[in-house]
Design a protein around this motif. Structure first.
Motif, short mmCIF file in Angstrom:
data_model
loop_
_atom_site.label_atom_id
_atom_site.label_comp_id
_atom_site.label_asym_id
_atom_site.label_seq_id
_atom_site.Cartn_x
_atom_site.Cartn_y
_atom_site.Cartn_z
N HIS A 151 44.47 39.34 44.82
CA HIS A 151 43.78 40.63 44.95
C HIS A 151 43.63 40.98 46.44
N LEU B 100 36.74 41.47 40.33
CA LEU B 100 37.54 40.25 40.52
C LEU B 100 37.67 39.47 39.20
N HIS C 42 40.24 41.11 37.29
CA HIS C 42 41.55 40.87 37.89
C HIS C 42 42.12 39.53 37.40
N GLU D 56 45.54 38.87 35.33
CA GLU D 56 46.59 37.98 35.84
C GLU D 56 46.90 36.85 34.87
#
Ligand code: WTA
Length: 663
Positions: free
Chosen positions: A551, A597, A600, A604
């Motif tokens: 990120h 985050l 994220h 992922e």
């Protein structure tokens, strides 16, 4: 013990003061498949013992003459000159031998829909699916990725691949499009089998969009996938790419109901299953046919005391994990068992759903994970108490160490103080159960997997590879090759040798710490490497760290597994933000940043990898050589006084972190 010398789960030290023991009842012992003589037979002639199992439990097209060829160590060849087919063994022969009307699968969908498949039904469906796959160009040796919810088609798809000798690679439905993409690329899969979606916590949850996203060419590289076969499960609106995507029901409807299985050599690849290792890149664990099937069938028969004619077996694992491969698809079906498959979560629509299923199908053998048991403990024992669980006669546990409290609860509340519990230690790599009590033989100790199964040789060794005396602790190693052992990491022989065979030359290093008690019984203490175990799922600290630093707002990240009451371990991340993070994130609010985050990481890798906590820090503790001292971070994450920090390059870092957190 972890790499840096602390117990992976501090509470586990208490295990060694556990002295309760539960011998089998004489009634159970008398009727048990496993008798003490099994140990004697295996000890007297280990290879002969395995050859007997392979002949007794499987039907071979061409019988093998050689049991083990270890000349290419560490790549073993078991029963190598024999030929067979996995699907034939799991399905056809039961029908051929008059067991076609036996129920193979009682399926319970989360919304309450049900289906019953007999072995004859399964044969028809698997044959049609194999024909459908062949029509899409799949032939022996081609790889097929399976990305499905827990519905009968998951098992049918695996067996259809096996029928063709096309190795499957199942990707857990909770993994993201990116995780799916990298596995498809690594396996160079030709076809993906998926569904529109599955039901999860009362609502349809889409799967197909993740497949579409995973197949979009990236960096000029086309996806190797030519076709996507799509099962209709939820009825959600689903985009179908012309010429590429085919509905499963259409393909099967026009397919012939008979199919001649492809007879493969015993060492023919059966599947690749990706699992987290200590580096960022998941490893494609390779399993082959003859040895794997032998040991899954053998362990399923003896460890669970399976009586195929009368038992109703239920393993709650998803086929996305190895437990679902060995103890939903292969072991039980090879043995002709009747099993339950449930699509959803234990709390949908109420927290008694599992117990309701056990009552409804009169389940006799239950195999689940400690994290699920602890969750049910939290919900309260009055919930299972309202259901009739008296049919249960064997309980199994897998995936992580089971703490004695959970073990005792499992036995008392679920097992009516009567059932044996088998705490089964094994790994994706071992393919099948390796260390476990045998019900009817072993006096079980709450919290210990206890003894290597007949035919398995394991030990606990110290740093210098000396076998530790009873009462001592060290590393778990497997000293002799076993039939279901992995045959490598897909496409990376060196990594295979390096990861498992270099720490102690000539023996397999499992990555787990263990102790021997005064009786010589083995107690597993958790991973000694950078692998975490969250709810029985393996996650790599490095993989999550790379997801975080991918990120734009993150400069550095360190991830630790902190002890968690319910999930065993929980992911805790420490991140250093870039000075320009506000630009990348569009916010300076710490709670919002943390949420971004977490999502994220979910994108992922998958929702299961989302850190439970993310702590924004100014510095990370590092040794002079630049290695992050996760041990200290774990102290912080577990709210303990920070341990010895003298090897830190900058000893003020921990004060800084502590100060930052108390803000
Ligand atoms: C852990 C799951 C203690 C262990 C089948 C191992 C266990 C890792 C047990 C493999 C158990 C599994 N007692 N620890 N009974 N079973 N483990 O590959 O750390 O998902 O190395 O395979 O789970 O996880 P995997």
């Amino acid at each position: 013990m972890t790499q840096d010398g602390t117990p992976a789960q501090a509470g586990l030290e208490n295990l060694l003061h556990e002295s309760r023991s539960f011998p089998p009842s004489p009634e159970f012992a008398a009727q048990a498949n496993a008798q003490p003589a099994l140990y004697e037979a295996a000890a007297a002639d280990r290879l002969g013992f395995w050859a007997d199992q392979a002949r007794d439990l499987l039907t071979w097209r061409k019988p093998f003459t050689e049991t083990l060829d270890w000349s290419g160590a560490p790549v073993a060849r078991w029963f190598a000159d024999g030929t067979l087919n996995a699907a034939y063994n799991a399905v056809d022969r039961h029908v051929a031998e008059g067991r076609g009307d036996r129920v193979a699968i009682h399926f319970e969908g989360e919304p309450g829909d049900t289906r019953t498949l007999t072995y004859s039904d399964l044969l028809r469906e698997v044959s049609r699916a194999a024909n459908a796959l062949a029509a899409l160009g799949v032939s022996t040796g081609d790889r097929v990725v399976i990305y499905l919810p827990m519905i009968p088609e998951a098992v049918i798809a695996m067996l259809a691949c096996a029928r063709l000798g096309a190795p499957h690679s199942v990707v857990f439905g909770g993994f993201s499009a990116d995780a799916l993409r990298s596995r498809i690329a690594d396996a160079e899969a030709k076809v993906v089998i998926t569904a529109d979606g599955g039901f999860r916590r009362g609502a349809p949850s889409a799967l197909k969009p993740a497949v579409d996203e995973a197949l979009v060419p990236r960096d000029g590289v086309e996806s190797p996938v030519a076709h996507v076969l799509v099962v209709r499960r939820t009825g959600q609106d689903t985009a179908m790419a012309e010429g590429r995507d085919v509905w499963w029901h259409d393909a099967l409807e026009s397919a012939d109901v008979t199919h001649e299985p492809v007879w493969v050599e015993a060492e023919h690849p059966l599947f690749i299953l990706y699992t987290s290792g200590t580096t960022g890149k998941p490893k494609g664990i390779l399993h082959t046919t003859g040895g794997y099937l032998t040991q899954t069938a053998y362990t399923h028969k003896y460890v669970f005391d399976l009586k195929a004619e009368s038992d109703v077996y239920w393993c709650t694992a998803d086929i996305g994990w190895v437990t679902g491969h060995s103890y939903v698809t292969y072991g039980p079906l090879i043995n002709g068992a009747t099993q339950v498959i449930y699509e959803g979560t234990p709390d949908s629509p109420h927290q008694g759903r599992w117990w309701e299923i056990i009552e409804k199908y009169k389940v006799t053998i239950l195999y689940t994970a400690p994290t699920a048991i602890r969750t049910c403990m939290k919900w309260g024992e009055d919930i299972p108490a309202t259901f009739d669980l008296s049919t249960l006669r064997v309980l199994g546990s897998v995936g992580e160490p089971i703490n004695p409290e959970a073990w005792m609860w499992y036995r008392r509340v679920v097992g009516g103080d009567r059932t044996p519990i088998v705490d089964t230690w094994w790994q994706t790599e071992t393919g099948a159960i390796m260390i476990s009590p045998l019900p009817g033989v072993t006096a079980a100790k709450p919290g210990s997997a206890q003894v290597p199964l007949p035919g398995i040789v394991a030990d606990v060794v110290d740093d210098e590879f000396r076998s530790v005396p009873d009462g001592g602790g060290g590393y778990l190693v497997l000293s002799e090759p076993w039939p279901a052992m992995l045959r490598g990491i897909w496409g990376d022989l060196e990594r295979f040798k390096d990861t498992y065979w270099s720490r102690f030359p000539g023996v397999y290093f499992a990555g787990d710490g263990a102790k021997k008690d005064d009786d010589g019984d083995i107690w597993l203490l958790g991973r000694v490497d950078d692998v975490m175990n969250v709810s029985g799922h393996r996650l790599s600290t490095t993989e999550i760290e790379s997801a975080l630093v991918s990120h734009d707002a993150v400069a550095e990240a360190a991830v630790v597994g902190a002890t968690d009451e319910t999930t065993g371990q929980a992911v805790v991340a420490f991140v250093i933000l870039r000075s320009d993070h506000a630009e990348a994130l569009g916010t300076t609010d710490e709670d919002e940043i943390i949420q971004i985050l977490r999502n994220h990481v979910g994108k992922e890798i998958g929702p299961i990898a989302k850190p439970k906590r993310i702590l924004v820090v100014a510095e990370l503790p590092k040794t002079r050589s630049g290695k992050i001292m996760r041990r200290l971070l774990r102290d912080v994450a577990e709210n303990r006084a920070v341990g010895d920090a003298t090897t830190l390059a900058d000893s003020s870092v921990m004060d800084l972190i502590a100060k930052g957190l108390s803000k």
